[in-house]
Motif scaffolding. Structure first.
Motif, PDB file in Angstrom:
ATOM      1  N   TRP A  82      27.640  21.831  83.367  1.00  0.00           N
ATOM      2  CA  TRP A  82      27.134  22.636  82.247  1.00  0.00           C
ATOM      3  C   TRP A  82      28.015  23.858  82.006  1.00  0.00           C
ATOM      4  CZ3 TRP A  82      24.432  20.009  79.195  1.00  0.00           C
ATOM      5  CH2 TRP A  82      23.396  19.155  79.611  1.00  0.00           C
ATOM      6  N   ILE A  83      28.495  24.472  83.083  1.00  0.00           N
ATOM      7  CA  ILE A  83      29.341  25.653  82.900  1.00  0.00           C
ATOM      8  C   ILE A  83      30.704  25.246  82.339  1.00  0.00           C
ATOM      9  CG2 ILE A  83      30.503  27.571  84.057  1.00  0.00           C
ATOM     10  CD1 ILE A  83      28.159  28.106  85.649  1.00  0.00           C
ATOM     11  N   TYR A  84      31.221  24.104  82.758  1.00  0.00           N
ATOM     12  CA  TYR A  84      32.477  23.603  82.180  1.00  0.00           C
ATOM     13  C   TYR A  84      32.298  23.414  80.673  1.00  0.00           C
ATOM     14  CZ  TYR A  84      35.512  19.647  80.733  1.00  0.00           C
ATOM     15  OH  TYR A  84      36.349  18.777  80.062  1.00  0.00           O
ATOM     16  N   LEU A  85      31.204  22.770  80.294  1.00  0.00           N
ATOM     17  CA  LEU A  85      30.959  22.552  78.860  1.00  0.00           C
ATOM     18  C   LEU A  85      30.845  23.889  78.136  1.00  0.00           C
ATOM     19  CD1 LEU A  85      30.341  20.490  76.620  1.00  0.00           C
ATOM     20  CD2 LEU A  85      27.930  20.731  77.189  1.00  0.00           C
ATOM     21  N   TRP A 143      19.590  26.128  82.969  1.00  0.00           N
ATOM     22  CA  TRP A 143      19.222  27.514  82.641  1.00  0.00           C
ATOM     23  C   TRP A 143      20.207  28.518  83.236  1.00  0.00           C
ATOM     24  CZ3 TRP A 143      16.343  29.311  78.920  1.00  0.00           C
ATOM     25  CH2 TRP A 143      15.395  28.467  78.343  1.00  0.00           C
ATOM     26  N   VAL A 144      20.671  28.233  84.426  1.00  0.00           N
ATOM     27  CA  VAL A 144      21.674  29.130  85.009  1.00  0.00           C
ATOM     28  C   VAL A 144      22.913  29.148  84.121  1.00  0.00           C
ATOM     29  CG1 VAL A 144      23.239  29.490  86.963  1.00  0.00           C
ATOM     30  CG2 VAL A 144      20.863  28.870  87.375  1.00  0.00           C
ATOM     31  N   ALA A 145      23.329  27.962  83.680  1.00  0.00           N
ATOM     32  CA  ALA A 145      24.510  27.898  82.817  1.00  0.00           C
ATOM     33  C   ALA A 145      24.261  28.632  81.510  1.00  0.00           C
ATOM     34  CB  ALA A 145      24.883  26.446  82.548  1.00  0.00           C
ATOM     35  N   LEU A 146      23.065  28.462  80.975  1.00  0.00           N
ATOM     36  CA  LEU A 146      22.728  29.137  79.719  1.00  0.00           C
ATOM     37  C   LEU A 146      22.758  30.654  79.914  1.00  0.00           C
ATOM     38  CD1 LEU A 146      22.047  27.866  77.032  1.00  0.00           C
ATOM     39  CD2 LEU A 146      19.634  28.194  77.535  1.00  0.00           C
ATOM     40  N   GLY A 147      22.147  31.099  81.009  1.00  0.00           N
ATOM     41  CA  GLY A 147      22.140  32.536  81.294  1.00  0.00           C
ATOM     42  C   GLY A 147      23.547  33.078  81.480  1.00  0.00           C
ATOM     43  N   ALA A 148      24.362  32.338  82.224  1.00  0.00           N
ATOM     44  CA  ALA A 148      25.734  32.790  82.443  1.00  0.00           C
ATOM     45  C   ALA A 148      26.491  32.845  81.125  1.00  0.00           C
ATOM     46  CB  ALA A 148      26.444  31.855  83.419  1.00  0.00           C
ATOM     47  N   SER A 149      26.293  31.822  80.268  1.00  0.00           N
ATOM     48  CA  SER A 149      26.985  31.822  78.976  1.00  0.00           C
ATOM     49  C   SER A 149      26.560  33.019  78.143  1.00  0.00           C
ATOM     50  CB  SER A 149      26.665  30.544  78.203  1.00  0.00           C
ATOM     51  OG  SER A 149      26.887  29.427  79.010  1.00  0.00           O
ATOM     52  N   GLY A 150      25.244  33.271  78.120  1.00  0.00           N
ATOM     53  CA  GLY A 150      24.762  34.424  77.364  1.00  0.00           C
ATOM     54  C   GLY A 150      25.386  35.713  77.867  1.00  0.00           C
ATOM     55  N   THR A 151      25.476  35.824  79.192  1.00  0.00           N
ATOM     56  CA  THR A 151      26.093  37.014  79.774  1.00  0.00           C
ATOM     57  C   THR A 151      27.519  37.166  79.268  1.00  0.00           C
ATOM     58  OG1 THR A 151      24.796  36.627  81.765  1.00  0.00           O
ATOM     59  CG2 THR A 151      26.621  38.189  81.934  1.00  0.00           C
ATOM     60  N   PHE A 152      28.286  36.072  79.289  1.00  0.00           N
ATOM     61  CA  PHE A 152      29.685  36.169  78.886  1.00  0.00           C
ATOM     62  C   PHE A 152      29.836  36.420  77.397  1.00  0.00           C
ATOM     63  CE2 PHE A 152      32.608  35.534  82.380  1.00  0.00           C
ATOM     64  CZ  PHE A 152      31.726  35.267  83.411  1.00  0.00           C
ATOM     65  N   ASN A 199      27.893  43.584  73.935  1.00  0.00           N
ATOM     66  CA  ASN A 199      26.496  43.756  73.585  1.00  0.00           C
ATOM     67  C   ASN A 199      25.719  43.783  74.896  1.00  0.00           C
ATOM     68  OD1 ASN A 199      23.780  43.246  73.009  1.00  0.00           O
ATOM     69  ND2 ASN A 199      24.322  42.166  71.119  1.00  0.00           N
ATOM     70  N   TRP A 200      25.409  44.975  75.366  1.00  0.00           N
ATOM     71  CA  TRP A 200      24.869  45.103  76.719  1.00  0.00           C
ATOM     72  C   TRP A 200      23.445  44.585  76.804  1.00  0.00           C
ATOM     73  CZ3 TRP A 200      29.041  45.167  79.091  1.00  0.00           C
ATOM     74  CH2 TRP A 200      30.145  45.875  78.580  1.00  0.00           C
ATOM     75  N   GLY A 201      22.744  44.560  75.667  1.00  0.00           N
ATOM     76  CA  GLY A 201      21.422  43.949  75.682  1.00  0.00           C
ATOM     77  C   GLY A 201      21.503  42.478  76.004  1.00  0.00           C
ATOM     78  N   LEU A 202      22.431  41.795  75.347  1.00  0.00           N
ATOM     79  CA  LEU A 202      22.602  40.366  75.595  1.00  0.00           C
ATOM     80  C   LEU A 202      23.055  40.135  77.032  1.00  0.00           C
ATOM     81  CD1 LEU A 202      22.597  37.507  74.615  1.00  0.00           C
ATOM     82  CD2 LEU A 202      24.826  37.878  73.556  1.00  0.00           C
ATOM     83  N   VAL A 203      23.928  40.996  77.522  1.00  0.00           N
ATOM     84  CA  VAL A 203      24.377  40.865  78.905  1.00  0.00           C
ATOM     85  C   VAL A 203      23.185  40.967  79.847  1.00  0.00           C
ATOM     86  CG1 VAL A 203      25.746  41.923  80.729  1.00  0.00           C
ATOM     87  CG2 VAL A 203      26.688  41.736  78.437  1.00  0.00           C
ATOM     88  N   SER A 204      22.323  41.943  79.595  1.00  0.00           N
ATOM     89  CA  SER A 204      21.161  42.116  80.481  1.00  0.00           C
ATOM     90  C   SER A 204      20.264  40.899  80.441  1.00  0.00           C
ATOM     91  CB  SER A 204      20.353  43.337  80.064  1.00  0.00           C
ATOM     92  OG  SER A 204      21.206  44.434  79.903  1.00  0.00           O
ATOM     93  N   VAL A 205      20.004  40.406  79.233  1.00  0.00           N
ATOM     94  CA  VAL A 205      19.161  39.213  79.122  1.00  0.00           C
ATOM     95  C   VAL A 205      19.791  38.057  79.883  1.00  0.00           C
ATOM     96  CG1 VAL A 205      18.319  37.472  77.522  1.00  0.00           C
ATOM     97  CG2 VAL A 205      18.109  39.888  76.930  1.00  0.00           C
ATOM     98  N   GLY A 206      21.095  37.875  79.681  1.00  0.00           N
ATOM     99  CA  GLY A 206      21.793  36.786  80.352  1.00  0.00           C
ATOM    100  C   GLY A 206      21.704  36.902  81.864  1.00  0.00           C
ATOM    101  N   VAL A 207      21.901  38.111  82.364  1.00  0.00           N
ATOM    102  CA  VAL A 207      21.855  38.303  83.819  1.00  0.00           C
ATOM    103  C   VAL A 207      20.456  38.007  84.349  1.00  0.00           C
ATOM    104  CG1 VAL A 207      21.984  40.036  85.630  1.00  0.00           C
ATOM    105  CG2 VAL A 207      23.778  39.913  83.923  1.00  0.00           C
ATOM    106  N   VAL A 208      19.447  38.476  83.620  1.00  0.00           N
ATOM    107  CA  VAL A 208      18.071  38.256  84.083  1.00  0.00           C
ATOM    108  C   VAL A 208      17.740  36.767  84.078  1.00  0.00           C
ATOM    109  CG1 VAL A 208      15.653  38.617  83.481  1.00  0.00           C
ATOM    110  CG2 VAL A 208      17.231  40.549  83.490  1.00  0.00           C
ATOM    111  N   VAL A 209      18.090  36.084  82.982  1.00  0.00           N
ATOM    112  CA  VAL A 209      17.831  34.638  82.914  1.00  0.00           C
ATOM    113  C   VAL A 209      18.524  33.921  84.067  1.00  0.00           C
ATOM    114  CG1 VAL A 209      18.335  32.557  81.599  1.00  0.00           C
ATOM    115  CG2 VAL A 209      17.414  34.559  80.438  1.00  0.00           C
ATOM    116  N   THR A 210      19.790  34.271  84.301  1.00  0.00           N
ATOM    117  CA  THR A 210      20.530  33.640  85.386  1.00  0.00           C
ATOM    118  C   THR A 210      19.844  33.897  86.721  1.00  0.00           C
ATOM    119  OG1 THR A 210      22.553  34.082  84.159  1.00  0.00           O
ATOM    120  CG2 THR A 210      22.807  33.422  86.450  1.00  0.00           C
TER     121      THR A 210
END
Lengths: 645, 204, 319
Positions: free
Chosen positions: A131-134, A597-606, A613-624
């Motif tokens: 998922w992270i490769y994709l 979900w981990v991949a999704l969270g990591a993608s959102g973070t990146f 966009n630090w809000g998106l980063v925070s959401v991504g980190v929390v989801v991950t």
């Protein structure tokens, strides 16, 4: 020890009820839950292969457009900026999004089948790595498709990559995308290492591992150690660009050459990581069509490891022109010359296997054998550049472009296509068409050599790399035209592979379990294999379990029909690292969407980091973090916590 | 033809991970290996840049140890506490486990807080020079690993409190504690590089 | 016709040291390829069958001969040319890393995106001058090149004389050149440096020591004053427009971020080797540099026809 902590596994033979029970335990659920939650290595392997081939096509199209621009002098099909993004994206795509993932895909699919196991050591981690490769591939291509593709070549030297000279988002997409991709490679490497060490069939001692396993294992060990170098290099670049740090920029005390060291400490082992598994595929496949075991198995296995170890010590050969002191130059030149020795072992082994065997020409055989000469051509041009003074003329010319395409296409693409012809029947239960396969092979072979053999001359005539056009009077016109024509012929050849695959899927002849009469364990299960791979766990006594009876009639044969049933849950056998003695029962996790979900969270973070966009980063980190917590939450079924007392 | 077949017939195999014998142990081993490599490259960047730098590169020729040295001892002690807590799990003493892991958690958090004040006390910032950038990014990477380690300790503390573990079923506790020890060892290398080697003459 | 950037003809001692090693390694390489190709061909020709799965299964499995000798022999035979190459390489590196005699002349070369600045220092400021894209050297003696990093990494390469040396910001790399005989030797930037990397060529002109001194003296001279009205108008435009980036010594155009134009008409090419220096090309370049080298840092000037001819009239003086 409590009674429930230990079990003596039942031994038996296969039966219809047994298969039904195993299917209930192992088969991925249908529908979306199964799609997003599968941890079946075969499904993940095929996803990797398909995705990697998509990127191969994209990278190939990029190359064809470049070759149109370079077909003659002073053409203006592309602006310099467009050309620069094309050549950089082409390199990035082929080296990072095709060459390694395709081998991960085949290894993912094949390893448990080769090893006599029911899945990889960490099935959920396996799903995550895909998922992270994709996600990383999509991330990088969103950059390219919005005109923000990498534009400084795949090795991306500073200071050109810094913000002063490259203000757009191009380098930020590349930097962050590569860090994200690095996570995929690293977790994949960890998975392969632990799988190879701990989840093999009983009796598959270390000297009975297929060479593909040696190749991917070696590559994975290397990747584990060197991927952090490139991730760090890109991260520090992103910091320089976005936060005003001074890692690379001389005015603040930084060092441009730090980038080159960090990059090539990764980059050189990487190029071995993208060929050693493919060499393993040749070492495992070629002998089948020579109707005999590989010559010099132990030499080939050891040379695989030796090549990789030496491969850690040659990175400076990419930097011979940077003004380093003579002693360092001599050392790295010597190491670069020396590394031809272990890499040559495989070539001699393959030649001997064909000569001393009884070869049968099939399409797979043509790919596996032709790569030998392509390997040698690529190897000798590399040998030439290993000599520092010669390199001072050859480096950064089309001679190196010829070299790298011979090694990458010759030692990765050709074996991979051979692997498709060889293992397609196992994966799909159908055969590819041999006649079309011959057309596929010859057009690819002729087209490739037509394109790249003259390129050695183009380089000797001084044409530098990465030029979007060239003047009329340089002496390069005819050579470039031939290369451009050849590249289109080659592309047609590649197209025929896809045509054959589509036809094979629709209407290929049915394949049994062992159409080629191969020796290794994957040929002992149905085609395609059931979700659980092996109904009974095999016990092996040799390198060639399915050839035991014929090669060594007096020795104890491997046991394929009778063995541990392991039907009490979703489980496979864990074995010791050297001797493969069974030492524990491994409880395998079922389908779960946590990796997705981990991949999704990591993608959102990146994505958030890219846009700052630090809000998106925070959401991504929390989801991950939450997804990782859910993933690692101790489960009774996996033996991670006590049963309630 | 030999009709013998060798069928492996093992007896009394552990079902799942017992004690430390489990795949997760190898997994955390690979994690430690790759992260150790990462920190090696960070330290390489420091030594490479420093060796090539002009005099005056060290913004603090005599680094102030007032906060950093006690903080290092605090982190080492937290590893001791974590070890003590893990032993509590191993010997089925839940109270010891919670005290040990809890103290490790508190001490780890305290380390992070003190490190934050250490950063604030510096006269230079991220963009001041290559030395400054290396200092903050390296200690920053370490801090990120500390934060992850705190979350890991919190999770295993919570799971221990929920009575999940026993001497046999506790691989995740051992793995988490090993990770914490790793974070500690990395700090020793980072601390030595940034705070001790200037006194030994590097970078002058 | 010999390719301009080809290095299979060597006209200076470094290139002449490298070339035999190049031929040797190339010869070994070709020989190895031919041998392996032959072995492969013969091996494959012995194929028993041709077809697919059925044909494969029909040939029985046999253990076959051990074959280890193939590996041993192959390795032993390969080791010999490898060893020779290694030793020869080390000798060659030692031989060409430094000039064999003391260098009298040192030139400071600073590449920028996408041109080459060459400064000839003298004892006094009045004995120093700067030129661009055409580097003159006397024949028969080694000349030191001090390569100063300017903006991004470039690479200094004159194939017929020597190998490449990268130019890296933050450090000065040393290279040396020596030409045996007079001639014009094409150079090219050899490290990707941005949009016009392809257009960043230069020329090294080797002349007899007497001719070189003559050239140097001429380069030291400042620009002559304009005489005709057209030249005077042209001079004014040069100072107020071109002078924002270019220098013409002897006028108020003193900027250093673009090539020194004091003797631009003495150079054979324009735009870093992209154009032959003739009136038509010069006009085209001034009028629309973006068309000839898209991305170049010289903006289009939007001069009208008279302004352009005035500028050219003045430039004609800058020989």
């Amino acid at each position: 020890m409590r009674a429930a902590d230990l079990r003596t596994p039942a031994i038996g033979i296969d039966s219809v009820e047994h298969q039904a029970r195993l299917l209930r335990l192992w088969e991925t659920a249908p529908g979306l839950k199964g799609f997003f939650g599968t941890v079946d290595h075969k499904r993940i392997g095929i996803r990797y292969i398909v995705t990697a081939f998509v990127f191969l096509v994209l990278g190939g199209l990029e190359a064809l457009v470049m070759r149109l621009q370079l077909a003659g002098p002073n053409l203006s099909l592309l602006t310099p900026e467009q050309y620069d993004q094309l050549f950089s994206t082409h390199g990035m795509t082929m080296i990072f999004l095709y060459a390694s993932p395709i081998l991960s895909g085949f290894s993912n699919y094949l390893w448990p089948l080769l090893l006599g196991s029911r899945d990889m050591a960490f099935p959920r981690l396996n799903a995550l790595s895909y998922w992270i490769y994709l996600a990383a591939g999509i991330f990088l291509y969103v950059g390219f498709l919005t005109g923000n593709g990498p534009n400084d070549g795949w090795f991306n030297y500073v200071p050109y990559a810094t913000r002063d000279y490259n203000p757009g988002l191009n380098e930020d997409f590349y930097s962050l995308g590569m860090v994200l991709l690095g996570i995929s490679v690293t977790v994949g490497a960890a998975n392969f290492i632990v799988t190879a060490m701990r989840t093999r069939a009983p009796g598959m001692s270390i000297n009975r591992l297929p060479i593909l396993v040696w190749g991917t294992l070696t590559a994975s060990a290397a990747n584990l150690i060197v991927v952090p170098a490139v991730s760090l290099a890109f991260f520090l670049l992103w910091m320089d660009r976005q936060f005003g740090t001074h890692f690379y920029e001389p005015a603040g005390g930084g060092q441009p050459l730090l980038w080159q060291h960090l990059f090539w400490i990764f980059g050189h082992p990487w190029v071995y990581a993208i060929v050693l598994p493919a060499m393993g595929m040749v070492s495992d496949g070629l002998p089948v069509f020579c109707r005999r075991p590989l010559v010099g198995y132990a030499f080939v296995a050891m040379s695989t490891v030796a090549t990789m170890i030496l491969g850690f010590g040659v990175w400076v050969h990419h930097m011979f022109a940077t003004g380093l002191p003579g002693l360092g130059l001599s050392f790295f030149s010597g190491a670069s010359i020396a590394i031809t020795v272990p890499s040559a072992v495989a070539v001699f082994a393959w030649l001997a296997t064909i000569w001393l065997g009884r070869p049968v020409i099939t399409t797979a055989f043509l790919y596996f054998s032709s790569m030998i000469i392509l390997f040698v051509i690529g190897g000798v041009s590399g040998f030439m550049t290993a000599s520092v003074p010669v390199d001072w003329q050859l480096t950064d010319t089309y001679f190196v472009v010829a070299h790298l395409h011979y090694v990458l296409i010759g030692i990765n693409v050709f074996p991979v296509v051979g692997a498709v012809y060889f293992w397609f029947p196992k994966m799909t239960g159908r055969m590819l068409d041999e006649r079309l396969g011959r057309w596929n092979f010859w057009i690819m072979f002729i087209g490739f050599n037509l394109a790249f053999l003259p390129m050695h001359l183009t380089g000797l005539f001084g044409m530098p790399r990465r030029v979007y056009t060239y003047a009329d009077n340089m002496g390069w016109n005819t050579l470039n035209l031939i290369t451009s024509i050849g590249s289109f012929v080659f592309a047609i050849g590649v197209l025929l592979l896809f045509v054959n695959v589509v036809r094979g899927l629709r209407s290929g002849a049915r394949a049994g379990a062992n159409p080629w009469d191969g020796p290794t364990l994957e040929w002992s299960v149905p085609s395609p294999p059931p979700a659980y791979n092996f109904a009974v766990i095999p016990t092996v006594t040799s390198l060639h379990p399915l050839w035991d009876a014929r090669l060594s009639p007096s020795a104890t044969a491997s046991s394929l029909d009778r063995g541990m049933l392991l039907e009490q849950g979703k489980e496979t056998i864990g074995t010791t690292s050297l001797d493969a003695t069974p030492d524990m029962l491994l409880e395998i996790p079922g389908d779960t969407v946590a990796p997705f979900w981990v991949a999704l969270g990591a993608s959102g973070t990146f994505v958030g980091l890219l846009l700052k966009n630090w809000g998106l980063v925070s959401v991504g980190v929390v989801v991950t973090a939450l997804a990782v917590l859910a993933w690692l939450w101790p489960r009774r079924a996996l033996g991670e916590r006590e049963v309630a007392s | 033809m030999n009709n013998d077949t060798a069928v492996a017939q093992p007896r009394d195999l552990p079902v799942g991970p017992l004690g430390r014998a489990g795949l997760g142990w190898f997994g955390v081993g690979t994690l430690v290996a790759t992260e150790a490599a990462l920190f090696s490259y960070l330290l390489f960047a420091y030594y490479y840049t420093g060796a090539a730098a002009a005099p005056g590169w060290l913004l603090e020729p005599h680094p102030v140890l007032k906060l950093a040295l006690p903080n290092t001892i605090l982190l080492l002690a937290s590893s001791g506490a974590a070890w003590y807590g893990e032993r509590g799990v191993l010997t089925w003493r839940r109270r010891q486990a919670l005290i040990g892991l809890g103290c490790a958690l508190v001490m780890g958090t305290a380390f992070a807080v003190v490190q934050y004040f250490e950063w604030r006390s510096k006269t230079f910032s991220l963009g001041t020079s290559s030395y400054a950038s290396l200092y903050f990014v390296t200690t920053g990477f370490h801090m990120a690993h500390v934060v992850v380690g705190i979350l890991v300790l919190a999770a295993i503390f919570g799971w221990t409190a929920l009575d999940y573990f026993s001497p046999r079923r506790r691989l995740v506790v051992s793995a988490g504690v090993v990770y914490w020890h790793f974070v500690d060892v990395v700090w020793l290398f980072v601390f030595t590089t940034y705070y001790i080697t200037p006194y030994l003459g590097f970078g002058k | 016709m010999r390719p301009l950037l080809g290095y299979l003809d060597a006209l200076g001692p470094q290139a002449q040291t490298i070339l035999p090693l190049t031929w040797f390694t190339l010869g070994v390489s070709v020989a190895v390829c031919v041998i392996i190709a032959w072995l492969l061909w013969v091996a494959v020709r012995r194929a028993r069958a041709n077809g697919g799965a059925l044909e494969t299964r029909a040939v029985p499995i046999e253990r076959g001969a051990n074959g280890i000798n193939w590996i041993r022999t192959g390795l032993v035979i390969s080791a010999i040319p490898l060893l020779i190459t290694l030793v020869w390489t080390m000798v060659a590196i030692a031989s060409i890393s430094r000039p064999r005699q003391h260098t009298e002349l040192a030139i400071d070369v600073t590449p920028y995106q996408w041109w080459w600045q060459a400064s000839y220092p003298g004892q006094e400021p009045t004995e120093s001058f700067t030129t661009a894209n055409e580097i003159h050297i006397p024949t028969g003696v080694p000349v030191l090149m001090r390569l100063h990093g300017g903006d991004v990494i470039h690479s200094f390469w004159v194939p017929k004389l020597a190998g490449k040396t990268d130019v890296i910001p933050g450090q000065t790399n040393l290279a040396w050149l020596q030409a045996n005989q007079p001639g014009r030797f094409r150079g090219q930037c050899s490290e990707y440096c941005g949009a016009q990397h392809a257009g960043m060529g230069f020329e090294v002109v080797a002349e007899s020591p007497a001719d070189f001194e003559q050239w140097r003296a001429a380069q030291l001279a400042i620009a002559p004053p304009p005489s005709t009205p057209a030249q005077q108008r042209g001079a004014g435009l040069i100072v107020y427009r071109c002078g924002l980036c270019h220098q013409v010594r002897g006028t108020a155009a003193r900027a250093l971020s673009a090539p020194d134009l004091t003797h631009v008409m003495s150079r054979r090419t324009l735009a870093a080797g992209r154009l032959i220096n003739n009136p038509g090309n010069l006009a085209g370049w001034i009028e629309d540099p973006q068309d000839i080298k898209p991305g170049t840092l010289m903006p289009n000037q939007y001069l009208n026809a008279r302004e352009l001819s005035d500028v050219q009239a003045y430039l004609e003086l800058l020989k």
